[in-house]
Design a protein around this motif. Structure first.
Motif, short mmCIF file in Angstrom:
data_model
loop_
_atom_site.label_atom_id
_atom_site.label_comp_id
_atom_site.label_asym_id
_atom_site.label_seq_id
_atom_site.Cartn_x
_atom_site.Cartn_y
_atom_site.Cartn_z
N ILE A 104 -46.89 -36.91 -21.80
CA ILE A 104 -46.80 -36.97 -23.26
C ILE A 104 -45.33 -36.83 -23.61
N ASN A 105 -44.77 -37.90 -24.19
CA ASN A 105 -43.33 -37.92 -24.48
C ASN A 105 -43.10 -38.84 -25.66
N LYS A 106 -42.17 -38.46 -26.54
CA LYS A 106 -41.99 -39.30 -27.73
C LYS A 106 -41.14 -40.53 -27.44
N ILE A 112 -35.73 -37.41 -11.28
CA ILE A 112 -36.21 -37.52 -9.90
C ILE A 112 -36.44 -36.15 -9.26
N GLN A 113 -35.60 -35.16 -9.64
CA GLN A 113 -35.77 -33.83 -9.04
C GLN A 113 -37.02 -33.13 -9.58
N HIS A 114 -37.42 -33.46 -10.79
CA HIS A 114 -38.68 -32.89 -11.28
C HIS A 114 -39.86 -33.58 -10.59
N LEU A 115 -39.78 -34.92 -10.50
CA LEU A 115 -40.88 -35.67 -9.88
C LEU A 115 -41.14 -35.22 -8.45
N ILE A 154 -41.09 -33.70 -20.98
CA ILE A 154 -40.26 -33.68 -19.76
C ILE A 154 -39.86 -35.12 -19.47
N SER A 155 -38.57 -35.36 -19.22
CA SER A 155 -38.11 -36.75 -19.09
C SER A 155 -38.57 -37.42 -17.80
N GLY A 156 -38.74 -36.62 -16.74
CA GLY A 156 -39.16 -37.21 -15.46
C GLY A 156 -37.99 -37.52 -14.55
N HIS A 188 -40.98 -22.75 -12.73
CA HIS A 188 -40.17 -23.97 -12.67
C HIS A 188 -40.60 -24.88 -11.51
N VAL A 189 -40.95 -26.09 -11.89
CA VAL A 189 -41.53 -27.06 -10.95
C VAL A 189 -40.46 -28.08 -10.55
N GLY A 190 -40.45 -28.47 -9.29
CA GLY A 190 -39.55 -29.55 -8.88
C GLY A 190 -38.90 -29.32 -7.53
N GLN A 191 -37.92 -30.16 -7.28
CA GLN A 191 -37.14 -30.13 -6.04
C GLN A 191 -36.68 -28.72 -5.69
N THR A 192 -36.13 -28.00 -6.67
CA THR A 192 -35.63 -26.66 -6.39
C THR A 192 -36.57 -25.58 -6.93
N GLY A 193 -37.79 -25.97 -7.27
CA GLY A 193 -38.74 -24.98 -7.77
C GLY A 193 -40.04 -25.07 -7.00
N CYS A 201 -42.99 -25.54 -15.97
CA CYS A 201 -41.90 -26.01 -16.83
C CYS A 201 -40.87 -26.77 -16.00
N SER A 202 -39.91 -27.38 -16.70
CA SER A 202 -38.81 -28.05 -16.00
C SER A 202 -37.70 -27.03 -15.76
N LYS A 203 -36.72 -27.43 -14.96
CA LYS A 203 -35.65 -26.50 -14.56
C LYS A 203 -34.81 -26.00 -15.74
N GLY A 216 -41.24 -29.25 -21.09
CA GLY A 216 -39.82 -29.45 -20.83
C GLY A 216 -38.98 -29.14 -22.05
N ARG A 217 -37.74 -29.59 -21.99
CA ARG A 217 -36.79 -29.32 -23.05
C ARG A 217 -37.25 -29.93 -24.38
N GLY A 218 -38.13 -30.93 -24.31
CA GLY A 218 -38.68 -31.54 -25.52
C GLY A 218 -39.41 -30.56 -26.41
N LEU A 219 -39.77 -29.39 -25.88
CA LEU A 219 -40.48 -28.40 -26.71
C LEU A 219 -39.54 -27.60 -27.59
N LYS A 220 -38.25 -27.79 -27.40
CA LYS A 220 -37.22 -27.25 -28.30
C LYS A 220 -36.95 -25.76 -28.19
N GLY A 221 -37.90 -24.94 -27.81
CA GLY A 221 -37.62 -23.50 -27.73
C GLY A 221 -38.83 -22.73 -27.26
C1 LIG Z 1 -29.77 -30.61 -7.26
C2 LIG Z 1 -30.61 -30.64 -8.50
C3 LIG Z 1 -31.88 -30.06 -8.44
C4 LIG Z 1 -32.71 -30.09 -9.57
N1 LIG Z 1 -33.97 -29.54 -9.46
C5 LIG Z 1 -34.81 -29.64 -10.53
C6 LIG Z 1 -36.15 -29.14 -10.45
O1 LIG Z 1 -36.55 -28.56 -9.43
N2 LIG Z 1 -36.96 -29.27 -11.52
C7 LIG Z 1 -36.55 -29.88 -12.68
O2 LIG Z 1 -37.36 -29.98 -13.61
N3 LIG Z 1 -35.30 -30.34 -12.80
C8 LIG Z 1 -34.42 -30.23 -11.76
N4 LIG Z 1 -33.14 -30.69 -11.89
C9 LIG Z 1 -32.69 -31.14 -13.24
C10 LIG Z 1 -33.12 -32.54 -13.57
O3 LIG Z 1 -32.15 -33.45 -13.08
C11 LIG Z 1 -33.25 -32.73 -15.09
O4 LIG Z 1 -32.05 -32.38 -15.72
C12 LIG Z 1 -34.38 -31.92 -15.73
O5 LIG Z 1 -35.60 -32.09 -15.01
C13 LIG Z 1 -34.58 -32.32 -17.18
O6 LIG Z 1 -35.50 -31.45 -17.81
P1 LIG Z 1 -36.35 -31.93 -19.08
O7 LIG Z 1 -37.09 -33.15 -18.72
O8 LIG Z 1 -37.12 -30.76 -19.53
O9 LIG Z 1 -35.23 -32.20 -20.17
P2 LIG Z 1 -34.65 -33.55 -20.75
O10 LIG Z 1 -34.18 -34.44 -19.67
O11 LIG Z 1 -33.71 -33.16 -21.81
O12 LIG Z 1 -35.90 -34.28 -21.38
C14 LIG Z 1 -36.57 -33.87 -22.52
C15 LIG Z 1 -37.64 -34.90 -22.82
O13 LIG Z 1 -38.42 -34.47 -23.91
C16 LIG Z 1 -38.70 -35.60 -24.76
N5 LIG Z 1 -38.96 -35.06 -26.09
C17 LIG Z 1 -38.06 -34.55 -26.99
N6 LIG Z 1 -38.69 -34.12 -28.09
C18 LIG Z 1 -40.00 -34.36 -27.91
C19 LIG Z 1 -41.15 -34.15 -28.71
N7 LIG Z 1 -41.09 -33.58 -29.91
N8 LIG Z 1 -42.35 -34.54 -28.21
C20 LIG Z 1 -42.45 -35.13 -26.99
N9 LIG Z 1 -41.39 -35.35 -26.20
C21 LIG Z 1 -40.18 -34.97 -26.64
C22 LIG Z 1 -37.49 -36.47 -24.64
O14 LIG Z 1 -37.82 -37.82 -24.96
C23 LIG Z 1 -37.09 -36.28 -23.18
O15 LIG Z 1 -37.71 -37.26 -22.36
C24 LIG Z 1 -32.27 -30.67 -10.78
C25 LIG Z 1 -30.99 -31.24 -10.84
C26 LIG Z 1 -30.17 -31.22 -9.72
C27 LIG Z 1 -28.82 -31.84 -9.81
#
Ligand SMILES: Cc1cc2nc3c(=O)[nH]c(=O)nc-3n(C[C@H](O)[C@H](O)[C@H](O)COP(=O)(O)OP(=O)(O)OC[C@H]3O[C@@H](n4cnc5c(N)ncnc54)[C@H](O)[C@@H]3O)c2cc1C
Ligand SMILES: Nc1ncnc2c1ncn2[C@@H]1O[C@H](COP(=O)(O)O)[C@@H](O)[C@H]1O
Lengths: 245, 317
Positions: free
Chosen positions: B282-284, B267-270, B263-265, B245-250, B230-232, B205-210
């Motif tokens: 695995i999350n910090k 509901i749409q990812h779950l 990945i934060s978890g 991209h995994v999740g509700q819309t993936g 990956c997350s969205k 997820g976004r936690g990987l920074k790039g």
């Molecule tokens: C209608 C709709 C549909 C959607 N469909 C999807 C979908 O299909 N799939 C999906 O994924 N999302 C979907 N989303 C988006 C979803 O709501 C979240 O915004 C998204 O899943 C967040 O992605 P993320 O967890 O990668 O990022 P973030 O929420 O930013 O989370 C990043 C996580 O990484 C952790 N982290 C940061 N640095 C580190 C580190 N160095 N080591 C370990 N952990 C670290 C943080 O603690 C945080 O928990 C949808 C949203 C909407 C409104």
């Protein structure tokens, strides 16, 4: 160009799902309803295509009166006209027959739907309507351009993409990144109030399936946390307890 | 009444989800025939037999390698008539769904998608389906004589003790008009594990920074023979291709093991992973909502934990 977009009226993606009446009815209390996320992509692309080439954009929902605010929202986003076929969308075959019947009369050049509804997740209605109308149906479409009387598109396949061309009319089940979701602006909301929303009665169609009961998945147990210094323990648990390695 | 199974293949190899569909059909109790389209490696039929089919109909027209929906629907409808089947079983996939939808009309059959268990036949024909993107189930009764069942992955174990099937080349004349659209190109990662088919998935997820940091995800995936997801936001920012991209819309995955890193978890990812058998997070952030959906978790920095975990996996493999 004459475009039809079929939209669902579904619980917001963050909704808690619950049932009532001894698990035979979906509990709508406290639930916010939205245009299905995939249908919203289809609508957004349809608005862009209508704006480019002119013509008319109609949105359609098979549903009861409660879905009208969702149809009004689609009008506010940019559809010209809405149609509600007044019936409980019991099963996908029933819905497909209603849509096909309407579409036959509408002579649409393009029919856009979502890749799937997020309540029943069938991903079926576009194919069924395609078969009923003798039209190609392609899903999930990620890019769609119209060039004269044909469409140029890309579709997601497992592990990649496929590029294709098809003659109009045809049906597409849409998903991102076909277009960005559009948020209605004030002018859209005002004009939506006066745009036509026609209610038509359903055609007789037999029921092919019905839901007897609903259930929720069993609650998840507590997570087992492992110290970050001890990744070997995680590997051991995955190997001997979960037996997944 | 016989059961027909529509088999899909990837580069000549029958998909695992299709073997699961054959096993499901076998468990229904009637005689099972399978229909395969395009260039499938003849060595694969033994697996289809092992999974429970006594007969295979093969339509080896090259043009069927591309998943042209209407052409596939025509072939499967004819195979259905030919074997005198009453039920069609297939694995849920974007091609399978499209073909099933058209066949429901063509065969005048009742259809259930996202089926997650064998039917109960005490009172009609009732199947359990996953609905609301895995958040609930419905017991649906199919009211038509002919039935089509699209099976969700991981519904049952693949049977491996059946015998060699009888293979018949089926001649179906396909005309250009059956191919209602032209495929002008494909773009596909070769050799990777297909995400919807994978037994193990490692997602970032976004936690990987790039995108430059994806090496640690890929290394772990390689050590496990896993697919990457990956997350969205990650695919929105084009760090990774959209089909990951995994999740509700993936993509909705149903592996035996899902490892979510950074990945934060939401509901749409779950919604895309809740059919996984086991989930490792695995999350910090110890408060990350994903831990509530996990079986195992490590609170820690992905950049420290992942390389160690990859080494520990390599050590036991
Ligand atoms: C209608 C709709 C549909 C959607 N469909 C999807 C979908 O299909 N799939 C999906 O994924 N999302 C979907 N989303 C988006 C979803 O709501 C979240 O915004 C998204 O899943 C967040 O992605 P993320 O967890 O990668 O990022 P973030 O929420 O930013 O989370 C990043 C996580 O990484 C952790 N982290 C940061 N640095 C580190 C580190 N160095 N080591 C370990 N952990 C670290 C943080 O603690 C945080 O928990 C949808 C949203 C909407 C409104
Ligand atoms: N009740 C309905 N009214 C209008 N369109 C619908 C309805 N149900 C499904 N659709 C359309 O068909 C698509 C696929 O739905 P489904 O087959 O249920 O997953 C949706 O994204 C909509 O575009």
């Amino acid at each position: 160009m004459n475009i039809l977009v079929c939209i669902t009226h579904v619980p917001d993606t963050t909704s808690r799902i619950q049932f009532t009446d001894n698990n035979t009815k979906f509990d709508k209390s406290g639930v916010q309803f939205i245009i299905g996320p995939y249908d919203d992509y289809a609508l957004a692309r349809a608005v862009e295509l209508r704006d480019q080439s002119g013509g008319k954009l109609t949105v359609l929902n098979v549903g009861e009166a409660e879905t009208e605010p969702t149809l009004r929202k689609a009008l506010a986003i940019g559809a010209d006209e809405a149609v509600r076929i007044n019936a409980d969308p019991v099963d996908s075959l029933f819905v497909a027959r209603q849509i096909a019947h309407h579409a036959k009369e509408g002579a649409y050049d393009l029919i856009l739907m979502g890749r799937e509804s997020i309540d029943f997740n069938g991903g079926m209605v576009h194919g069924m309507v395609g078969e009923l109308l003798g039209m190609p149906s392609i899903s999930p479409v990620m890019k769609l351009d119209i060039e004269g009387d044909k469409a140029v598109l890309s579709r997601e396949i497992e592990g990649g993409k496929e590029f294709l061309e098809v003659n109009l009319p045809f049906i597409a089940g849409c998903q991102e990144p076909i277009a960005e979701w559009k948020i209605p602006n004030m002018r859209g909301i005002m004009s939506a109030r006066t745009k036509p929303l026609n209610v038509i009665e359903p055609k007789e169609a037999e029921k092919a399936a019905e839901v007897k009961a609903y259930a929720l998945p069993p609650a998840k147990g507590e997570v087992k946390l492992i110290e970050k210094e001890n990744v070997e323990e995680l590997v051991r648990l995955l190997n001997t307890e979960a037996k997944v390695l | 009444m016989k059961t027909l199974v529509y088999i899909e293949h990837d580069g000549g190899a029958v998909k695992k989800s299709s073997l699961e569909a054959v096993s499901y059909a076998f468990a229904l109790g009637s005689e099972v025939a399978a229909v395969g389209l395009g260039n499938i490696d003849p060595g694969e039929w033994a697996k289809v037999g092992a999974a429970g089919a006594t007969k295979v109909l093969h339509v080896g027209d090259d043009r069927l390698d591309a998943g042209n929906i209407q052409a596939h629907a025509k072939v499967v409808a004819q195979a259905f008539e030919k074997v005198g089947a009453g039920t069609l079983v297939l694995a849920k996939s974007s091609l399978g769904d499209a073909v099933a939808a058209r066949l429901a009309i063509r065969l005048d059959a009742g259809l259930a998608s996202n089926v997650v268990a064998l039917p109960s036949t005490e009172n009609g024909f009732v199947v359990k389906r996953s609905i609301f993107t895995g958040k609930a189930f419905a017991e649906s009764s199919i009211l038509k004589e002919k039935k089509i069942l699209a099976i969700k992955k991981n519904t049952l174990e693949i049977k491996t003790d059946g015998s060699e099937p009888e293979v018949e080349a089926l001649e179906i004349s396909l005309v250009d008009a059956d191919f209602t659209y032209q495929i002008t190109g494909t773009e596909k990662a070769e050799g990777d594990v297909l995400l919807p088919e994978a037994d193990i998935v490692v997602s970032g997820g976004r936690g990987l920074k790039g995108p430059e940091n994806w090496g640690i995800i890929e290394d772990l995936a390689k050590a496990l023979g896993a697919a990457t997801g990956c997350s969205k936001p990650v695919s929105d920012m084009e760090w990774r291709p959209h089909h990951e991209h995994v999740g509700q819309t993936g993509v909705k995955v149903a592996p035996t093991l899902y490892i979510a890193v950074g990945i934060s978890g939401a509901i749409q990812h779950l919604a895309g992973v809740n059919s996984s058998k086991y989930i490792v997070v695995i999350n910090k952030d110890p408060e990350a909502p994903f831990f509530k959906a996990a079986d195992y978790g490590i609170v820690g920095d992905a950049f420290e934990v992942l390389p160690k975990l990859t080494d520990a996996i390599k050590a036991i493999k």
